[in-house]
Design a protein around this motif. Structure first.
Motif, PDB file in Angstrom:
ATOM      1  N   GLU A  68       9.843  12.995  11.448  1.00 37.60           N
ATOM      2  CA  GLU A  68       9.688  14.370  11.918  1.00 37.60           C
ATOM      3  C   GLU A  68       8.887  15.162  10.892  1.00 37.60           C
ATOM      4  OE1 GLU A  68      10.736  15.607  14.884  1.00 37.60           O
ATOM      5  OE2 GLU A  68      11.365  13.558  15.368  1.00 37.60           O
ATOM      6  N   VAL A  69       7.976  15.998  11.356  1.00 38.90           N
ATOM      7  CA  VAL A  69       7.136  16.817  10.492  1.00 38.90           C
ATOM      8  C   VAL A  69       7.290  18.274  10.921  1.00 38.90           C
ATOM      9  CG1 VAL A  69       4.780  17.246   9.718  1.00 38.90           C
ATOM     10  CG2 VAL A  69       5.481  14.933  10.311  1.00 38.90           C
ATOM     11  N   ASP A  70       7.677  19.134   9.973  1.00 34.85           N
ATOM     12  CA  ASP A  70       7.786  20.576  10.232  1.00 34.85           C
ATOM     13  C   ASP A  70       6.699  21.269   9.419  1.00 34.85           C
ATOM     14  OD1 ASP A  70       8.422  23.173  10.762  1.00 34.85           O
ATOM     15  OD2 ASP A  70      10.490  23.062  10.003  1.00 34.85           O
TER      16      ASP A  70
ATOM     17  N   LYS B 241       0.851  -1.179   0.000  1.00 38.80           N
ATOM     18  CA  LYS B 241       0.000   0.000   0.000  1.00 38.80           C
ATOM     19  C   LYS B 241       0.890   1.233   0.000  1.00 38.80           C
ATOM     20  CE  LYS B 241      -4.047  -1.936   1.352  1.00 38.80           C
ATOM     21  NZ  LYS B 241      -5.115  -2.002   0.437  1.00 38.80           N
ATOM     22  N   THR B 242       0.409   2.304  -0.624  1.00 37.67           N
ATOM     23  CA  THR B 242       1.022   3.610  -0.471  1.00 37.67           C
ATOM     24  C   THR B 242       0.012   4.461   0.267  1.00 37.67           C
ATOM     25  OG1 THR B 242       2.316   3.382  -2.482  1.00 37.67           O
ATOM     26  CG2 THR B 242       2.018   5.605  -1.629  1.00 37.67           C
ATOM     27  N   ILE B 243       0.411   4.967   1.412  1.00 43.59           N
ATOM     28  CA  ILE B 243      -0.481   5.710   2.285  1.00 43.59           C
ATOM     29  C   ILE B 243       0.025   7.139   2.371  1.00 43.59           C
ATOM     30  CG2 ILE B 243      -1.356   5.866   4.650  1.00 43.59           C
ATOM     31  CD1 ILE B 243      -0.672   2.685   4.607  1.00 43.59           C
ATOM     32  N   GLN B 244      -0.878   8.086   2.217  1.00 45.27           N
ATOM     33  CA  GLN B 244      -0.503   9.492   2.308  1.00 45.27           C
ATOM     34  C   GLN B 244      -1.121  10.082   3.569  1.00 45.27           C
ATOM     35  OE1 GLN B 244      -0.254  11.980  -1.205  1.00 45.27           O
ATOM     36  NE2 GLN B 244      -1.683  13.390  -0.230  1.00 45.27           N
ATOM     37  N   VAL B 245      -0.288  10.734   4.369  1.00 45.04           N
ATOM     38  CA  VAL B 245      -0.727  11.395   5.594  1.00 45.04           C
ATOM     39  C   VAL B 245      -0.584  12.890   5.374  1.00 45.04           C
ATOM     40  CG1 VAL B 245      -0.373  11.611   8.076  1.00 45.04           C
ATOM     41  CG2 VAL B 245       0.123   9.441   6.948  1.00 45.04           C
ATOM     42  N   THR B 246      -1.684  13.635   5.558  1.00 49.27           N
ATOM     43  CA  THR B 246      -1.651  15.081   5.410  1.00 49.27           C
ATOM     44  C   THR B 246      -1.933  15.710   6.762  1.00 49.27           C
ATOM     45  OG1 THR B 246      -2.494  14.839   3.165  1.00 49.27           O
ATOM     46  CG2 THR B 246      -2.590  17.034   4.131  1.00 49.27           C
ATOM     47  N   ILE B 247      -0.986  16.489   7.243  1.00 49.68           N
ATOM     48  CA  ILE B 247      -1.100  17.122   8.557  1.00 49.68           C
ATOM     49  C   ILE B 247      -1.159  18.633   8.359  1.00 49.68           C
ATOM     50  CG2 ILE B 247      -0.031  17.424  10.809  1.00 49.68           C
ATOM     51  CD1 ILE B 247       1.379  14.766  10.379  1.00 49.68           C
TER      52      ILE B 247
ATOM     53  N   GLY C 283       3.923  24.215  13.975  1.00 42.28           N
ATOM     54  CA  GLY C 283       4.985  23.610  14.777  1.00 42.28           C
ATOM     55  C   GLY C 283       5.616  22.380  14.176  1.00 42.28           C
ATOM     56  N   LYS C 284       6.525  21.805  14.966  1.00 49.14           N
ATOM     57  CA  LYS C 284       7.213  20.570  14.598  1.00 49.14           C
ATOM     58  C   LYS C 284       6.621  19.441  15.416  1.00 49.14           C
ATOM     59  CE  LYS C 284      11.571  22.747  13.371  1.00 49.14           C
ATOM     60  NZ  LYS C 284      13.009  22.818  13.610  1.00 49.14           N
ATOM     61  N   HIS C 285       6.437  18.300  14.744  1.00 48.98           N
ATOM     62  CA  HIS C 285       5.813  17.158  15.399  1.00 48.98           C
ATOM     63  C   HIS C 285       6.515  15.868  14.985  1.00 48.98           C
ATOM     64  CE1 HIS C 285       2.458  19.651  16.724  1.00 48.98           C
ATOM     65  NE2 HIS C 285       2.501  20.204  15.525  1.00 48.98           N
ATOM     66  N   THR C 286       6.329  14.834  15.803  1.00 48.02           N
ATOM     67  CA  THR C 286       6.872  13.514  15.512  1.00 48.02           C
ATOM     68  C   THR C 286       5.719  12.569  15.206  1.00 48.02           C
ATOM     69  OG1 THR C 286       8.692  13.896  17.045  1.00 48.02           O
ATOM     70  CG2 THR C 286       8.281  11.631  16.409  1.00 48.02           C
ATOM     71  N   LEU C 287       5.796  11.923  14.071  1.00 48.72           N
ATOM     72  CA  LEU C 287       4.788  10.943  13.655  1.00 48.72           C
ATOM     73  C   LEU C 287       5.371   9.556  13.888  1.00 48.72           C
ATOM     74  CD1 LEU C 287       2.021  10.515  12.194  1.00 48.72           C
ATOM     75  CD2 LEU C 287       3.335  10.354  10.089  1.00 48.72           C
ATOM     76  N   ASP C 288       4.767   8.795  14.801  1.00 50.69           N
ATOM     77  CA  ASP C 288       5.202   7.429  15.096  1.00 50.69           C
ATOM     78  C   ASP C 288       4.362   6.451  14.294  1.00 50.69           C
ATOM     79  OD1 ASP C 288       7.150   8.115  17.058  1.00 50.69           O
ATOM     80  OD2 ASP C 288       5.521   8.477  18.471  1.00 50.69           O
ATOM     81  N   ILE C 289       5.023   5.451  13.710  1.00 49.65           N
ATOM     82  CA  ILE C 289       4.363   4.467  12.860  1.00 49.65           C
ATOM     83  C   ILE C 289       4.567   3.088  13.473  1.00 49.65           C
ATOM     84  CG2 ILE C 289       4.265   3.465  10.553  1.00 49.65           C
ATOM     85  CD1 ILE C 289       5.659   6.114   9.599  1.00 49.65           C
TER      86      ILE C 289
ATOM     87  N   GLY D  89       3.755  19.094   5.647  1.00 50.43           N
ATOM     88  CA  GLY D  89       2.569  18.426   6.150  1.00 50.43           C
ATOM     89  C   GLY D  89       2.120  17.220   5.361  1.00 50.43           C
ATOM     90  N   THR D  90       2.888  16.786   4.358  1.00 52.05           N
ATOM     91  CA  THR D  90       2.507  15.618   3.570  1.00 52.05           C
ATOM     92  C   THR D  90       3.591  14.559   3.648  1.00 52.05           C
ATOM     93  OG1 THR D  90       1.253  17.005   2.055  1.00 52.05           O
ATOM     94  CG2 THR D  90       1.813  14.807   1.286  1.00 52.05           C
TER      95      THR D  90
END
Length: 172
Positions: free
Chosen positions: A122-124, A93-99, A103-109, A131-132
């Motif tokens: 890391e997301v800035d 699968k290819t999954i797209q996450v849009t935030i 701020g800066k955030h950490t996305l845990d998978i 955000g993508t």
């Protein structure tokens, strides 16, 4: 099968099996079973295999209702995100996450039956493309279901779950 499983609620509910009690409005039985293979079966007779009243199904149902009815987004949250599957290939699968937010955030998978590469990203959100995120995941066992759990900044209330299975059916 066009029947309500909860006695006294809905349409065409069946009597439940209780050796020492009458039918109790709101009771839930053990539930569906299978006769052969994975085909669901709901017996027309009143027997313990299908229609016995157990406390466990009711507890799980009421627990689920309590969790969902009491959920509210965290106070002061500065992000919002959406998850979508943008491509499915034979074994992945290819999954797209849009935030969106600040701020800066950490996305845990975290995954089950998927290999998704990095377990943390890391997301800035101050950058145009910050955000993508694309996640390319490969199924470990295509015959089994998969789970992908995303958590932002380690906060369980900001989690998203993707579940599914790649099941090939033969309709011939």
């Amino acid at each position: 099968f066009g029947q309500s499983l909860m006695y006294g609620a809905g349409y065409d509910f069946a009597p439940h099996f209780a050796y020492c009690l009458k039918d109790i409005v709101g009771s839930l039985p053990v539930g569906m079973d299978c006769m052969s293979g994975d085909d669901p079966h709901w017996s027309a007779t009143n027997n313990a295999t299908y229609k016995e009243i157990w406390v466990e199904p009711v507890n799980r149902f009421l627990g689920t209702v309590a969790v969902y009815s009491s959920y509210s987004p965290p106070a002061g949250s500065d992000i919002n995100y959406a998850v979508e599957i943008i491509e499915t290939v034979k074994k992945g699968k290819t999954i797209q996450v849009t935030i969106s937010g600040t701020g800066k955030h950490t996305l845990d998978i975290k995954t089950f039956n998927l290999k998704a590469g990095n377990t943390s990203r890391e997301v800035d959100l101050s950058t145009p493309d910050g955000g993508t995120i694309r996640i390319d995941a490969t199924l470990t066992d295509p015959a089994s279901p998969y789970i992908l759990l995303l958590t932002v900044d380690g906060k369980p209330e900001w989690r998203k779950e993707i579940t599914g299975a790649l099941v090939e059916t033969n309709l011939n």
